[in-house]
Design a protein around this motif. Structure first.
Motif, PDB file in Angstrom:
ATOM      1  N   ALA A 113      89.944 -62.656  21.819  1.00  0.00           N
ATOM      2  CA  ALA A 113      89.685 -62.511  23.251  1.00  0.00           C
ATOM      3  C   ALA A 113      88.232 -62.820  23.586  1.00  0.00           C
ATOM      4  CB  ALA A 113      90.035 -61.100  23.714  1.00  0.00           C
ATOM      5  N   GLY A 114      87.346 -62.662  22.632  1.00  0.00           N
ATOM      6  CA  GLY A 114      85.938 -62.973  22.856  1.00  0.00           C
ATOM      7  C   GLY A 114      85.026 -61.767  22.856  1.00  0.00           C
ATOM      8  N   PHE A 115      85.519 -60.645  22.304  1.00  0.00           N
ATOM      9  CA  PHE A 115      84.667 -59.449  22.223  1.00  0.00           C
ATOM     10  C   PHE A 115      84.829 -58.720  20.882  1.00  0.00           C
ATOM     11  CE2 PHE A 115      88.658 -58.237  24.331  1.00  0.00           C
ATOM     12  CZ  PHE A 115      89.144 -57.292  23.432  1.00  0.00           C
ATOM     13  N   GLU A 116      85.728 -59.180  20.016  1.00  0.00           N
ATOM     14  CA  GLU A 116      86.074 -58.463  18.796  1.00  0.00           C
ATOM     15  C   GLU A 116      84.881 -58.373  17.837  1.00  0.00           C
ATOM     16  OE1 GLU A 116      89.816 -60.373  20.393  1.00  0.00           O
ATOM     17  OE2 GLU A 116      87.733 -60.973  20.072  1.00  0.00           O
ATOM     18  N   ALA A 117      84.795 -57.224  17.196  1.00  0.00           N
ATOM     19  CA  ALA A 117      83.792 -57.026  16.154  1.00  0.00           C
ATOM     20  C   ALA A 117      84.400 -57.104  14.765  1.00  0.00           C
ATOM     21  CB  ALA A 117      83.108 -55.674  16.337  1.00  0.00           C
ATOM     22  N   ALA A 118      85.723 -56.992  14.663  1.00  0.00           N
ATOM     23  CA  ALA A 118      86.411 -57.047  13.383  1.00  0.00           C
ATOM     24  C   ALA A 118      87.555 -58.054  13.448  1.00  0.00           C
ATOM     25  CB  ALA A 118      86.956 -55.669  13.007  1.00  0.00           C
ATOM     26  N   PHE A 119      87.794 -58.721  12.330  1.00  0.00           N
ATOM     27  CA  PHE A 119      88.829 -59.749  12.272  1.00  0.00           C
ATOM     28  C   PHE A 119      90.199 -59.180  12.617  1.00  0.00           C
ATOM     29  CE2 PHE A 119      91.947 -62.342   9.947  1.00  0.00           C
ATOM     30  CZ  PHE A 119      91.620 -63.610  10.402  1.00  0.00           C
ATOM     31  N   ALA A 120      90.473 -57.960  12.187  1.00  0.00           N
ATOM     32  CA  ALA A 120      91.782 -57.351  12.400  1.00  0.00           C
ATOM     33  C   ALA A 120      92.081 -57.086  13.870  1.00  0.00           C
ATOM     34  CB  ALA A 120      91.877 -56.044  11.607  1.00  0.00           C
ATOM     35  N   GLU A 121      91.096 -57.187  14.740  1.00  0.00           N
ATOM     36  CA  GLU A 121      91.294 -56.913  16.162  1.00  0.00           C
ATOM     37  C   GLU A 121      91.873 -58.104  16.923  1.00  0.00           C
ATOM     38  OE1 GLU A 121      87.476 -55.763  17.572  1.00  0.00           O
ATOM     39  OE2 GLU A 121      87.501 -53.816  16.565  1.00  0.00           O
ATOM     40  N   ARG A 122      91.927 -59.256  16.303  1.00  0.00           N
ATOM     41  CA  ARG A 122      92.410 -60.444  17.022  1.00  0.00           C
ATOM     42  C   ARG A 122      93.918 -60.390  17.219  1.00  0.00           C
ATOM     43  NH1 ARG A 122      93.867 -65.774  13.585  1.00  0.00           N
ATOM     44  NH2 ARG A 122      94.784 -64.756  11.783  1.00  0.00           N
ATOM     45  N   SER A 123      94.422 -61.187  18.160  1.00  0.00           N
ATOM     46  CA  SER A 123      95.853 -61.331  18.389  1.00  0.00           C
ATOM     47  C   SER A 123      96.396 -62.434  17.482  1.00  0.00           C
ATOM     48  CB  SER A 123      96.130 -61.690  19.848  1.00  0.00           C
ATOM     49  OG  SER A 123      97.483 -62.077  20.024  1.00  0.00           O
TER      50      SER A 123
END
Length: 435
Positions: A113-123
């Motif tokens: 989304a363009g704000f994630e700090a960790a890889f696991a947070e992506r869709s």
């Protein structure tokens, strides 16, 4: 000096400093390449900061900028958006020769989304990050890029979580007629969680073309890709609308492995007829030529190989060493042979389902397979174990299986079920089974 060049200079200076310190201390030195600390680069087409790729706020706005900056071991996080290729793969100034040029050891990951700090947070939704070949007039595919993504001589590259669309390998010459979505040559790489949709090639590999390469393709969708010209061009040999793979990386023993993928409504178009076997064209889902392909847990649905000599609506396998396991073939059709699958050489087909292959009507003319509604076998050595053949049909011989061989006893079928197939099975020149 671009960021990639600066990075290499800094690495060299750092290594030189270490050498000088060691020399000053009288240490013994073993010369060798020292890997740089892995870096994560950020790409967001809406970023308005420094655009140096160092953070989401200062992300590159173009994916190729990140690929130019990245070194082996780096990762590129790409935010939701639509991205156009900008670098020519051959150094020319031809506008349609632009692609995204993959780099060895570099992973490209979409779905952020363009704000994630960790890889696991992506869709894991690949529709969020779109790589498109529609570089010219929007909606006019005559000026699209020949290849959207390009990998030549790379190892350890990763393409993950993106949609690849709008590739049009429909230009003059062989090189511009193959691999509309992803072109791979002499490479060892991974493709996962991607969609290849709406790509075209005149000859081979509308969605994905791989030559002398070994790929791991996992959890991808190949949807409505085309190979051929859609007008039954007498001079066109079209193969692998979804995926075409030939040969192995560096002539090695590693096989290309395709797992958990869907091949839906891909189409090849051709009227070329070539002896000695009719599997010279087709393979609308996958066309495999001597790459030792392994396919597991895949779905082949409503793929069509058009043309008087076309084979393998779902899949064509040429050469030995193919294994297809735990997969489903349904609603696929080929004009000539093997609505679900056509093999020239030995293959292992284990724990699969072939259901209603051979049913297809286009332009009011039935294109159901003339021979082998579910499976066509040319030559010997194939094993079929634990396979269900149900309601497959053709309008010639063998609704379920046809084995074109003078010695059919080398075609092995065990623990398999046949139900409701129209046309039975034909083994060799003179053996017909009601199966």
């Amino acid at each position: 000096m671009n960021s990639k060049t600066r990075r290499r200079v800094l690495d060299v200076l750092a290594a030189a400093s270490v050498i000088l310190l060691l020399l000053a201390g009288g240490a013994t030195i073993a010369f060798g390449k020292t890997a740089a600390q892995p870096v994560t680069w950020f790409v967001d087409d809406d970023a308005v900061g420094a655009n140096d790729g160092s953070s989401w706020a200062d992300a590159f706005t173009g994916l190729q900028d990140a690929l130019d900056a990245a070194m082996p071991g780096d990762a590129i996080w790409v935010a939701a958006g639509t991205y156009l290729p900008s670098r020519t793969y051959d150094g020319s100034d031809q506008p349609r020769n632009v692609s995204f040029l993959l780099e060895s050891g570099v992973g490209v990951y979409g779905g952020f989304a363009g704000f994630e700090a960790a890889f696991a947070e992506r869709s894991l939704d690949p529709a969020l990050t779109v790589l498109t070949g529609d570089i010219g007039v929007f909606g006019d595919d005559t000026d699209n890029a020949y290849h959207v993504v390009y990998a030549d001589g790379v190892t350890g590259a990763v393409l993950d979580g993106v949609t690849v669309t709008g590739g049009r390998a429909m230009g003059g010459g062989w090189a511009n007629g193959i691999g509309g979505g992803l072109y791979v040559r002499d490479s060892l790489m991974t493709v996962s969680n991607c969609v290849f949709g709406g790509n075209k090639a005149i000859y081979y590999g509308g969605g994905l073309y791989a030559r002398d390469s070994t790929l791991a393709v996992a959890d991808c969708r190949f949807v409505r890709n085309h190979a051929g010209t859609n007008n039954y061009d007498q001079s066109t040999v079209s193969r692998g609308a979804g995926m075409y793979s030939e040969g192995r990386y560096a002539g090695g023993i590693e096989s290309t492995v395709v797992t958990g993928c869907t091949f839906l409504e891909n189409e090849t178009w051709s009227r070329v007829y070539t002896q000695p076997h009719p599997a010279y064209t087709g393979g609308a889902g996958i066309y495999n030529m001597d790459c030792g392909l392994t396919v597991d847990r895949c779905l082949f649905e409503r793929n069509v190989a058009h043309g008087a000599s076309a084979a393998g609506g779902g899949m064509v396998n040429i050469g030995a060493g193919t294994a297809v396991t735990n997969s489903v073939f349904t609603g696929n059709s080929a004009y000539a042979t093997g609505g679900g699958m056509a093999n020239v050489g030995a293959a292992d087909i284990i724990h699969c389902t072939f259901h209603r292959n051979g049913h297809a009507f286009i332009g009011g003319v039935s294109t159901a397979s003339n021979t082998g509604g579910a499976l066509y076998q040319y030559g010997m050595g194939t094993r079929v174990v634990g396979v269900l053949f149900s309601e497959n049909v053709n309008y010639g011989t063998a609704g379920a299986i046809e084995v074109n061989s003078l010695r059919p006893y080398r075609f092995e079928i065990t623990k398999s079920l046949f139900h409701g197939n129209v046309g039975g099975c034909w083994f060799g020149r003179d053996r017909y089974w009601d199966c």
